[in-house]
Design a protein around this motif. Structure first.
Motif, PDB file in Angstrom:
ATOM      1  N   LEU A 128      35.899  39.571  41.465  1.00 20.99           N
ATOM      2  CA  LEU A 128      36.867  38.926  40.567  1.00 20.99           C
ATOM      3  C   LEU A 128      36.338  38.694  39.153  1.00 20.99           C
ATOM      4  O   LEU A 128      37.017  39.054  38.179  1.00 20.99           O
ATOM      5  CB  LEU A 128      37.359  37.614  41.180  1.00 20.99           C
ATOM      6  CG  LEU A 128      38.471  36.920  40.383  1.00 20.99           C
ATOM      7  CD1 LEU A 128      39.756  37.724  40.442  1.00 20.99           C
ATOM      8  CD2 LEU A 128      38.703  35.506  40.914  1.00 20.99           C
ATOM      9  N   PRO A 129      35.163  38.093  38.957  1.00 23.11           N
ATOM     10  CA  PRO A 129      34.735  37.818  37.575  1.00 23.11           C
ATOM     11  C   PRO A 129      34.647  39.068  36.705  1.00 23.11           C
ATOM     12  O   PRO A 129      35.145  39.082  35.570  1.00 23.11           O
ATOM     13  CB  PRO A 129      33.368  37.159  37.768  1.00 23.11           C
ATOM     14  CG  PRO A 129      33.411  36.575  39.138  1.00 23.11           C
ATOM     15  CD  PRO A 129      34.217  37.553  39.939  1.00 23.11           C
ATOM     16  N   GLY A 130      34.036  40.127  37.212  1.00 18.82           N
ATOM     17  CA  GLY A 130      33.906  41.346  36.421  1.00 18.82           C
ATOM     18  C   GLY A 130      35.242  42.000  36.141  1.00 18.82           C
ATOM     19  O   GLY A 130      35.480  42.505  35.035  1.00 18.82           O
ATOM     20  N   LEU A 131      36.127  41.973  37.146  1.00 21.79           N
ATOM     21  CA  LEU A 131      37.444  42.573  36.965  1.00 21.79           C
ATOM     22  C   LEU A 131      38.219  41.842  35.879  1.00 21.79           C
ATOM     23  O   LEU A 131      38.804  42.472  34.979  1.00 21.79           O
ATOM     24  CB  LEU A 131      38.210  42.531  38.289  1.00 21.79           C
ATOM     25  CG  LEU A 131      39.683  42.945  38.240  1.00 21.79           C
ATOM     26  CD1 LEU A 131      39.821  44.376  37.753  1.00 21.79           C
ATOM     27  CD2 LEU A 131      40.333  42.766  39.601  1.00 21.79           C
ATOM     28  N   LEU A 132      38.245  40.518  35.931  1.00 15.89           N
ATOM     29  CA  LEU A 132      38.987  39.756  34.927  1.00 15.89           C
ATOM     30  C   LEU A 132      38.368  39.922  33.544  1.00 15.89           C
ATOM     31  O   LEU A 132      39.091  40.028  32.542  1.00 15.89           O
ATOM     32  CB  LEU A 132      39.027  38.278  35.311  1.00 15.89           C
ATOM     33  CG  LEU A 132      39.762  37.937  36.613  1.00 15.89           C
ATOM     34  CD1 LEU A 132      39.806  36.434  36.809  1.00 15.89           C
ATOM     35  CD2 LEU A 132      41.166  38.524  36.628  1.00 15.89           C
ATOM     36  N   ARG A 133      37.051  39.946  33.469  1.00 16.93           N
ATOM     37  CA  ARG A 133      36.393  40.127  32.168  1.00 16.93           C
ATOM     38  C   ARG A 133      36.758  41.481  31.553  1.00 16.93           C
ATOM     39  O   ARG A 133      37.113  41.574  30.371  1.00 16.93           O
ATOM     40  CB  ARG A 133      34.881  40.013  32.340  1.00 16.93           C
ATOM     41  CG  ARG A 133      34.110  40.148  31.030  1.00 16.93           C
ATOM     42  CD  ARG A 133      32.617  39.968  31.252  1.00 16.93           C
ATOM     43  NE  ARG A 133      32.074  40.946  32.194  1.00 16.93           N
ATOM     44  CZ  ARG A 133      31.676  40.653  33.429  1.00 16.93           C
ATOM     45  NH1 ARG A 133      31.741  39.405  33.871  1.00 16.93           N
ATOM     46  NH2 ARG A 133      31.206  41.592  34.222  1.00 16.93           N
ATOM     47  N   ASP A 134      36.681  42.541  32.366  1.00 17.56           N
ATOM     48  CA  ASP A 134      37.009  43.875  31.850  1.00 17.56           C
ATOM     49  C   ASP A 134      38.474  43.961  31.432  1.00 17.56           C
ATOM     50  O   ASP A 134      38.802  44.555  30.399  1.00 17.56           O
ATOM     51  CB  ASP A 134      36.705  44.938  32.910  1.00 17.56           C
ATOM     52  CG  ASP A 134      35.213  45.074  33.186  1.00 17.56           C
ATOM     53  OD1 ASP A 134      34.414  44.531  32.386  1.00 17.56           O
ATOM     54  OD2 ASP A 134      34.852  45.683  34.200  1.00 17.56           O
ATOM     55  N   PHE A 135      39.353  43.377  32.235  1.00 10.28           N
ATOM     56  CA  PHE A 135      40.778  43.445  31.916  1.00 10.28           C
ATOM     57  C   PHE A 135      41.072  42.692  30.630  1.00 10.28           C
ATOM     58  O   PHE A 135      41.820  43.181  29.770  1.00 10.28           O
ATOM     59  CB  PHE A 135      41.606  42.885  33.075  1.00 10.28           C
ATOM     60  CG  PHE A 135      43.083  43.057  32.891  1.00 10.28           C
ATOM     61  CD1 PHE A 135      43.714  44.213  33.318  1.00 10.28           C
ATOM     62  CD2 PHE A 135      43.860  42.080  32.279  1.00 10.28           C
ATOM     63  CE1 PHE A 135      45.078  44.400  33.146  1.00 10.28           C
ATOM     64  CE2 PHE A 135      45.217  42.250  32.099  1.00 10.28           C
ATOM     65  CZ  PHE A 135      45.832  43.419  32.537  1.00 10.28           C
ATOM     66  N   ARG A 136      40.487  41.517  30.465  1.00  8.87           N
ATOM     67  CA  ARG A 136      40.746  40.714  29.265  1.00  8.87           C
ATOM     68  C   ARG A 136      40.195  41.393  28.014  1.00  8.87           C
ATOM     69  O   ARG A 136      40.762  41.264  26.925  1.00  8.87           O
ATOM     70  CB  ARG A 136      40.151  39.313  29.422  1.00  8.87           C
ATOM     71  CG  ARG A 136      40.957  38.430  30.372  1.00  8.87           C
ATOM     72  CD  ARG A 136      40.346  37.045  30.489  1.00  8.87           C
ATOM     73  NE  ARG A 136      40.305  36.378  29.196  1.00  8.87           N
ATOM     74  CZ  ARG A 136      41.337  35.743  28.652  1.00  8.87           C
ATOM     75  NH1 ARG A 136      42.494  35.704  29.281  1.00  8.87           N
ATOM     76  NH2 ARG A 136      41.225  35.142  27.490  1.00  8.87           N
ATOM     77  N   GLN A 137      39.090  42.113  28.150  1.00 11.33           N
ATOM     78  CA  GLN A 137      38.562  42.846  27.000  1.00 11.33           C
ATOM     79  C   GLN A 137      39.512  43.951  26.570  1.00 11.33           C
ATOM     80  O   GLN A 137      39.671  44.219  25.373  1.00 11.33           O
ATOM     81  CB  GLN A 137      37.188  43.420  27.337  1.00 11.33           C
ATOM     82  CG  GLN A 137      36.084  42.375  27.414  1.00 11.33           C
ATOM     83  CD  GLN A 137      34.762  42.954  27.861  1.00 11.33           C
ATOM     84  OE1 GLN A 137      34.679  44.103  28.317  1.00 11.33           O
ATOM     85  NE2 GLN A 137      33.693  42.169  27.751  1.00 11.33           N
ATOM     86  N   ARG A 138      40.160  44.589  27.534  1.00  9.03           N
ATOM     87  CA  ARG A 138      41.071  45.686  27.220  1.00  9.03           C
ATOM     88  C   ARG A 138      42.447  45.192  26.795  1.00  9.03           C
ATOM     89  O   ARG A 138      43.100  45.820  25.961  1.00  9.03           O
ATOM     90  CB  ARG A 138      41.211  46.605  28.444  1.00  9.03           C
ATOM     91  CG  ARG A 138      39.942  47.334  28.842  1.00  9.03           C
ATOM     92  CD  ARG A 138      40.156  48.175  30.073  1.00  9.03           C
ATOM     93  NE  ARG A 138      41.179  49.190  29.847  1.00  9.03           N
ATOM     94  CZ  ARG A 138      41.718  49.918  30.829  1.00  9.03           C
ATOM     95  NH1 ARG A 138      41.366  49.710  32.083  1.00  9.03           N
ATOM     96  NH2 ARG A 138      42.629  50.820  30.556  1.00  9.03           N
ATOM     97  N   PHE A 139      42.890  44.072  27.355  1.00  5.19           N
ATOM     98  CA  PHE A 139      44.245  43.578  27.090  1.00  5.19           C
ATOM     99  C   PHE A 139      44.186  42.076  26.795  1.00  5.19           C
ATOM    100  O   PHE A 139      44.622  41.246  27.598  1.00  5.19           O
ATOM    101  CB  PHE A 139      45.161  43.864  28.283  1.00  5.19           C
ATOM    102  CG  PHE A 139      45.199  45.315  28.678  1.00  5.19           C
ATOM    103  CD1 PHE A 139      45.970  46.220  27.963  1.00  5.19           C
ATOM    104  CD2 PHE A 139      44.435  45.782  29.742  1.00  5.19           C
ATOM    105  CE1 PHE A 139      45.991  47.555  28.303  1.00  5.19           C
ATOM    106  CE2 PHE A 139      44.454  47.119  30.090  1.00  5.19           C
ATOM    107  CZ  PHE A 139      45.233  48.014  29.365  1.00  5.19           C
TER     108      PHE A 139
END
Length: 300
Positions: A106-117
Protein backbone atom coordinates in the motif's frame (compact mmCIF):
# COMPACT_ATOMS: atom_id res chain seq x y z
CA UNK A 1 -28.15 32.91 -23.83
CA UNK A 2 -26.15 31.57 -26.83
CA UNK A 3 -22.46 31.45 -25.94
CA UNK A 4 -21.25 32.44 -29.46
CA UNK A 5 -23.12 35.72 -29.08
CA UNK A 6 -21.55 36.35 -25.67
CA UNK A 7 -18.12 35.52 -27.04
CA UNK A 8 -18.59 37.91 -29.96
CA UNK A 9 -19.81 40.61 -27.59
CA UNK A 10 -16.80 40.28 -25.25
CA UNK A 11 -14.28 40.31 -28.12
CA UNK A 12 -15.91 43.39 -29.67
CA UNK A 13 -15.98 45.08 -26.25
CA UNK A 14 -12.23 44.49 -25.99
CA UNK A 15 -11.38 45.62 -29.53
CA UNK A 16 -14.06 48.33 -30.01
CA UNK A 17 -13.56 47.76 -33.72
CA UNK A 18 -15.69 45.43 -35.87
CA UNK A 19 -12.87 44.58 -38.29
CA UNK A 20 -10.34 43.65 -35.62
CA UNK A 21 -12.94 41.75 -33.59
CA UNK A 22 -14.04 39.75 -36.66
CA UNK A 23 -10.39 38.90 -37.39
CA UNK A 24 -9.87 37.62 -33.82
CA UNK A 25 -13.00 35.51 -34.08
CA UNK A 26 -12.00 34.15 -37.48
CA UNK A 27 -15.23 35.25 -39.14
CA UNK A 28 -16.26 37.95 -41.61
CA UNK A 29 -17.57 41.25 -40.32
CA UNK A 30 -21.25 40.76 -41.42
CA UNK A 31 -21.71 37.56 -39.31
CA UNK A 32 -20.21 39.41 -36.34
CA UNK A 33 -22.66 42.25 -36.80
CA UNK A 34 -25.51 39.72 -36.96
CA UNK A 35 -24.37 38.08 -33.69
CA UNK A 36 -24.27 41.44 -31.93
CA UNK A 37 -27.64 42.47 -33.33
CA UNK A 38 -29.29 39.22 -32.14
CA UNK A 39 -27.80 39.71 -28.67
CA UNK A 40 -29.07 43.29 -28.54
CA UNK A 41 -32.54 42.03 -29.51
CA UNK A 42 -32.44 39.60 -26.55
CA UNK A 43 -31.30 42.35 -24.17
CA UNK A 44 -33.75 44.88 -25.58
CA UNK A 45 -31.21 47.68 -25.69
CA UNK A 46 -28.17 48.60 -27.80
CA UNK A 47 -24.93 47.26 -26.38
CA UNK A 48 -22.68 49.51 -28.43
CA UNK A 49 -22.85 53.10 -29.55
CA UNK A 50 -21.73 53.31 -33.14
CA UNK A 51 -20.40 56.53 -34.62
CA UNK A 52 -18.19 57.56 -37.53
CA UNK A 53 -14.94 55.68 -37.03
CA UNK A 54 -15.67 54.69 -33.45
CA UNK A 55 -17.45 52.02 -31.40
CA UNK A 56 -18.05 52.40 -27.67
CA UNK A 57 -19.96 50.41 -25.07
CA UNK A 58 -23.42 51.67 -24.21
CA UNK A 59 -24.62 51.75 -20.60
CA UNK A 60 -26.35 48.39 -21.22
CA UNK A 61 -23.13 47.00 -22.70
CA UNK A 62 -21.04 48.14 -19.73
CA UNK A 63 -23.52 46.47 -17.39
CA UNK A 64 -23.48 43.20 -19.36
CA UNK A 65 -19.72 42.90 -19.86
CA UNK A 66 -18.69 41.64 -16.36
CA UNK A 67 -21.39 38.96 -16.36
CA UNK A 68 -20.48 37.88 -19.91
CA UNK A 69 -16.81 37.60 -18.96
CA UNK A 70 -17.67 35.52 -15.89
CA UNK A 71 -19.90 33.25 -17.95
CA UNK A 72 -17.18 32.60 -20.52
CA UNK A 73 -14.53 32.11 -17.84
CA UNK A 74 -16.82 29.69 -16.00
CA UNK A 75 -17.39 27.73 -19.18
CA UNK A 76 -13.66 27.57 -19.85
CA UNK A 77 -13.03 26.34 -16.30
CA UNK A 78 -15.82 23.79 -16.63
CA UNK A 79 -14.46 22.47 -19.91
CA UNK A 80 -10.97 22.19 -18.44
CA UNK A 81 -12.34 20.35 -15.41
CA UNK A 82 -14.36 18.01 -17.62
CA UNK A 83 -11.33 17.23 -19.77
CA UNK A 84 -9.19 16.61 -16.68
CA UNK A 85 -11.81 14.32 -15.14
CA UNK A 86 -12.42 12.51 -18.42
CA UNK A 87 -8.72 11.78 -18.79
CA UNK A 88 -8.36 10.73 -15.15
CA UNK A 89 -6.16 13.64 -14.05
CA UNK A 90 -8.67 14.73 -11.38
CA UNK A 91 -11.54 13.17 -9.45
CA UNK A 92 -11.86 10.81 -6.50
CA UNK A 93 -10.67 7.21 -6.27
CA UNK A 94 -12.03 5.06 -3.44
CA UNK A 95 -9.62 2.30 -2.40
CA UNK A 96 -10.32 -0.48 0.08
CA UNK A 97 -7.37 -2.28 1.64
CA UNK A 98 -6.67 -5.04 4.11
CA UNK A 99 -4.88 -3.63 7.17
CA UNK A 100 -1.84 -5.88 6.81
CA UNK A 101 -1.16 -4.44 3.35
CA UNK A 102 -0.16 -1.18 5.00
CA UNK A 103 3.00 -3.19 5.77
CA UNK A 104 3.65 -4.16 2.15
CA UNK A 105 2.24 -2.87 -1.13
CA UNK A 106 0.00 0.00 0.00
CA UNK A 107 2.53 2.74 0.90
CA UNK A 108 4.56 2.40 -2.30
CA UNK A 109 1.46 2.13 -4.47
CA UNK A 110 -0.11 5.28 -3.03
CA UNK A 111 3.17 7.19 -3.23
CA UNK A 112 3.68 6.28 -6.90
CA UNK A 113 0.07 7.07 -7.78
CA UNK A 114 0.15 10.46 -6.05
CA UNK A 115 3.37 11.38 -7.84
CA UNK A 116 1.74 10.64 -11.19
CA UNK A 117 -1.69 12.10 -10.42
CA UNK A 118 -1.32 14.70 -7.65
CA UNK A 119 -4.75 16.25 -8.28
CA UNK A 120 -6.70 13.01 -7.75
CA UNK A 121 -8.29 12.75 -4.29
CA UNK A 122 -7.71 9.34 -2.71
CA UNK A 123 -10.35 7.98 -0.32
CA UNK A 124 -8.62 5.14 1.56
CA UNK A 125 -10.78 2.71 3.55
CA UNK A 126 -9.46 -0.07 5.77
CA UNK A 127 -11.56 -3.18 5.15
CA UNK A 128 -11.10 -6.92 5.38
CA UNK A 129 -11.52 -9.08 2.28
CA UNK A 130 -15.20 -10.03 2.47
CA UNK A 131 -16.44 -6.44 3.05
CA UNK A 132 -14.22 -5.26 0.19
CA UNK A 133 -15.88 -7.68 -2.20
CA UNK A 134 -19.31 -6.49 -1.10
CA UNK A 135 -18.28 -2.85 -1.43
CA UNK A 136 -17.00 -3.44 -4.96
CA UNK A 137 -20.26 -5.07 -5.99
CA UNK A 138 -22.26 -2.26 -4.35
CA UNK A 139 -20.01 0.39 -5.98
CA UNK A 140 -19.06 2.04 -2.71
CA UNK A 141 -15.35 1.52 -3.48
CA UNK A 142 -13.63 1.52 -6.87
CA UNK A 143 -10.61 -0.71 -6.18
CA UNK A 144 -9.73 -3.23 -3.50
CA UNK A 145 -6.42 -4.59 -2.21
CA UNK A 146 -7.04 -7.95 -0.58
CA UNK A 147 -5.55 -11.32 0.25
CA UNK A 148 -6.41 -14.61 -1.42
CA UNK A 149 -8.88 -13.36 -4.05
CA UNK A 150 -11.85 -15.63 -4.70
CA UNK A 151 -12.45 -17.43 -7.96
CA UNK A 152 -15.59 -17.45 -10.07
CA UNK A 153 -16.58 -13.82 -9.46
CA UNK A 154 -18.62 -12.81 -12.55
CA UNK A 155 -18.66 -9.09 -11.66
CA UNK A 156 -15.04 -8.64 -10.58
CA UNK A 157 -11.52 -8.96 -11.97
CA UNK A 158 -8.34 -9.59 -9.99
CA UNK A 159 -4.62 -9.15 -10.58
CA UNK A 160 -2.03 -10.64 -8.27
CA UNK A 161 0.46 -7.99 -7.14
CA UNK A 162 2.30 -9.79 -4.34
CA UNK A 163 3.23 -13.37 -3.58
CA UNK A 164 4.73 -14.14 -0.19
CA UNK A 165 5.41 -17.17 2.01
CA UNK A 166 3.80 -17.98 5.31
CA UNK A 167 5.59 -17.80 8.67
CA UNK A 168 4.96 -19.29 12.08
CA UNK A 169 4.12 -16.70 14.75
CA UNK A 170 5.35 -17.80 18.18
CA UNK A 171 5.80 -16.35 21.66
CA UNK A 172 9.49 -15.45 21.92
CA UNK A 173 9.89 -17.87 24.82
CA UNK A 174 8.43 -20.81 22.91
CA UNK A 175 10.87 -23.75 22.46
CA UNK A 176 10.38 -23.64 18.67
CA UNK A 177 11.42 -19.97 18.60
CA UNK A 178 15.04 -21.12 19.03
CA UNK A 179 14.93 -22.67 15.55
CA UNK A 180 15.45 -20.84 12.25
CA UNK A 181 12.58 -22.72 10.65
CA UNK A 182 9.63 -24.67 12.03
CA UNK A 183 8.15 -27.84 10.53
CA UNK A 184 4.44 -27.10 10.45
CA UNK A 185 3.54 -30.45 11.99
CA UNK A 186 5.37 -29.39 15.18
CA UNK A 187 2.51 -26.96 15.82
CA UNK A 188 -0.06 -29.76 15.90
CA UNK A 189 -0.63 -29.63 19.63
CA UNK A 190 -0.68 -25.85 19.98
CA UNK A 191 -3.72 -23.56 20.40
CA UNK A 192 -4.04 -21.21 17.42
CA UNK A 193 -4.93 -17.55 17.13
CA UNK A 194 -6.44 -16.78 13.70
CA UNK A 195 -8.57 -14.25 11.88
CA UNK A 196 -12.27 -15.23 11.82
CA UNK A 197 -13.15 -17.10 8.68
CA UNK A 198 -15.94 -14.61 7.92
CA UNK A 199 -13.53 -11.73 7.27
CA UNK A 200 -11.24 -13.69 4.92
CA UNK A 201 -12.63 -17.10 4.01
CA UNK A 202 -10.01 -18.09 1.44
CA UNK A 203 -7.04 -17.04 3.61
CA UNK A 204 -8.52 -18.85 6.61
CA UNK A 205 -9.06 -21.98 4.51
CA UNK A 206 -5.56 -21.64 3.09
CA UNK A 207 -3.97 -21.65 6.53
CA UNK A 208 -6.11 -24.45 7.93
CA UNK A 209 -5.52 -26.40 4.71
CA UNK A 210 -1.75 -26.12 5.19
CA UNK A 211 -2.17 -27.54 8.69
CA UNK A 212 -4.32 -30.39 7.44
CA UNK A 213 -1.73 -31.22 4.78
CA UNK A 214 0.79 -31.38 7.64
CA UNK A 215 -1.45 -33.95 9.34
CA UNK A 216 -3.51 -32.00 11.87
CA UNK A 217 -6.52 -29.74 12.22
CA UNK A 218 -5.60 -26.54 14.06
CA UNK A 219 -7.32 -26.00 17.39
CA UNK A 220 -8.38 -22.35 17.20
CA UNK A 221 -8.64 -20.92 20.72
CA UNK A 222 -8.83 -17.18 19.86
CA UNK A 223 -9.93 -15.03 16.94
CA UNK A 224 -8.82 -11.49 16.10
CA UNK A 225 -9.89 -9.35 13.17
CA UNK A 226 -6.46 -7.73 12.57
CA UNK A 227 -3.05 -9.36 12.30
CA UNK A 228 -1.58 -6.89 14.78
CA UNK A 229 -4.07 -8.14 17.36
CA UNK A 230 -3.23 -11.74 16.45
CA UNK A 231 0.43 -11.00 17.18
CA UNK A 232 -0.44 -9.27 20.45
CA UNK A 233 -2.44 -12.31 21.60
CA UNK A 234 0.42 -14.62 20.62
CA UNK A 235 2.78 -12.42 22.67
CA UNK A 236 0.61 -12.99 25.76
CA UNK A 237 0.97 -16.76 25.29
CA UNK A 238 -2.62 -17.47 24.23
CA UNK A 239 -1.46 -19.48 21.24
CA UNK A 240 0.56 -19.56 18.02
CA UNK A 241 -0.38 -18.60 14.50
CA UNK A 242 0.48 -18.97 10.83
CA UNK A 243 0.53 -15.69 8.90
CA UNK A 244 1.80 -14.04 5.72
CA UNK A 245 5.52 -13.21 5.95
CA UNK A 246 4.96 -9.44 5.80
CA UNK A 247 3.47 -9.65 9.31
CA UNK A 248 7.08 -9.73 10.57
CA UNK A 249 7.09 -5.95 10.18
CA UNK A 250 4.86 -5.76 13.25
CA UNK A 251 7.58 -5.32 15.85
CA UNK A 252 6.67 -6.89 19.17
CA UNK A 253 9.53 -7.90 21.47
CA UNK A 254 7.65 -10.90 22.76
CA UNK A 255 6.89 -12.42 19.34
CA UNK A 256 9.14 -14.53 17.11
CA UNK A 257 8.52 -15.10 13.40
CA UNK A 258 10.03 -18.23 11.88
CA UNK A 259 10.01 -19.72 8.41
CA UNK A 260 7.74 -22.69 7.90
CA UNK A 261 9.41 -25.84 6.63
CA UNK A 262 8.82 -26.66 3.83
CA UNK A 263 8.55 -23.08 2.58
CA UNK A 264 6.73 -23.73 -0.68
CA UNK A 265 3.31 -22.54 0.50
CA UNK A 266 2.60 -18.96 -0.50
CA UNK A 267 -0.26 -16.49 -0.23
CA UNK A 268 -1.29 -13.96 -2.83
CA UNK A 269 -2.31 -10.31 -2.61
CA UNK A 270 -4.45 -8.97 -5.43
CA UNK A 271 -5.93 -5.75 -6.68
CA UNK A 272 -9.64 -6.11 -7.40
CA UNK A 273 -11.97 -3.99 -9.53
CA UNK A 274 -15.32 -4.21 -11.25
CA UNK A 275 -15.19 -5.97 -14.57
CA UNK A 276 -15.66 -3.59 -17.53
CA UNK A 277 -15.22 -0.52 -15.30
CA UNK A 278 -14.36 2.34 -17.68
CA UNK A 279 -13.34 4.85 -15.00
CA UNK A 280 -9.93 6.19 -16.15
CA UNK A 281 -8.83 6.51 -12.52
CA UNK A 282 -9.16 2.74 -12.09
CA UNK A 283 -7.10 2.25 -15.23
CA UNK A 284 -4.42 4.61 -13.93
CA UNK A 285 -4.20 2.70 -10.64
CA UNK A 286 -3.90 -0.63 -12.45
CA UNK A 287 -1.13 0.83 -14.59
CA UNK A 288 0.62 2.02 -11.43
CA UNK A 289 0.34 -1.43 -9.87
CA UNK A 290 1.86 -3.03 -12.96
CA UNK A 291 1.33 -6.55 -14.30
CA UNK A 292 3.94 -8.56 -12.40
CA UNK A 293 3.79 -9.86 -8.81
CA UNK A 294 6.61 -8.93 -6.48
CA UNK A 295 8.15 -10.95 -3.65
CA UNK A 296 9.13 -9.47 -0.28
CA UNK A 297 11.65 -12.25 0.30
CA UNK A 298 12.05 -14.59 3.22
CA UNK A 299 14.86 -13.08 5.28
CA UNK A 300 14.26 -12.78 9.01
Amino acid sequence: MPLPQLHAFVVLAEELHFGRAAARLGIAQPPLSQQIRRLEERVGHPLFERGPGRVTLSPAGRALLPAAERALAGLADGLAAARAAGSGRTGRLRIGFAASLALTVLPGLLRDFRQRFPDVRLDIREMTTAPQLDALREKTIDVGLLREPPSGEPELDFRTVLSEPFVAVLPSGHPLAARRSVPLEHLAGEPFVLLPRAVGPRLYDRITGLCETAGFTPRVSQHAVEWQTVCALVETGLGVSVAPASIRRIRLRGVAFRRIDPGTARTGVAVAWRRNDRDPLVGHLLATVGPEPCDPGTSE
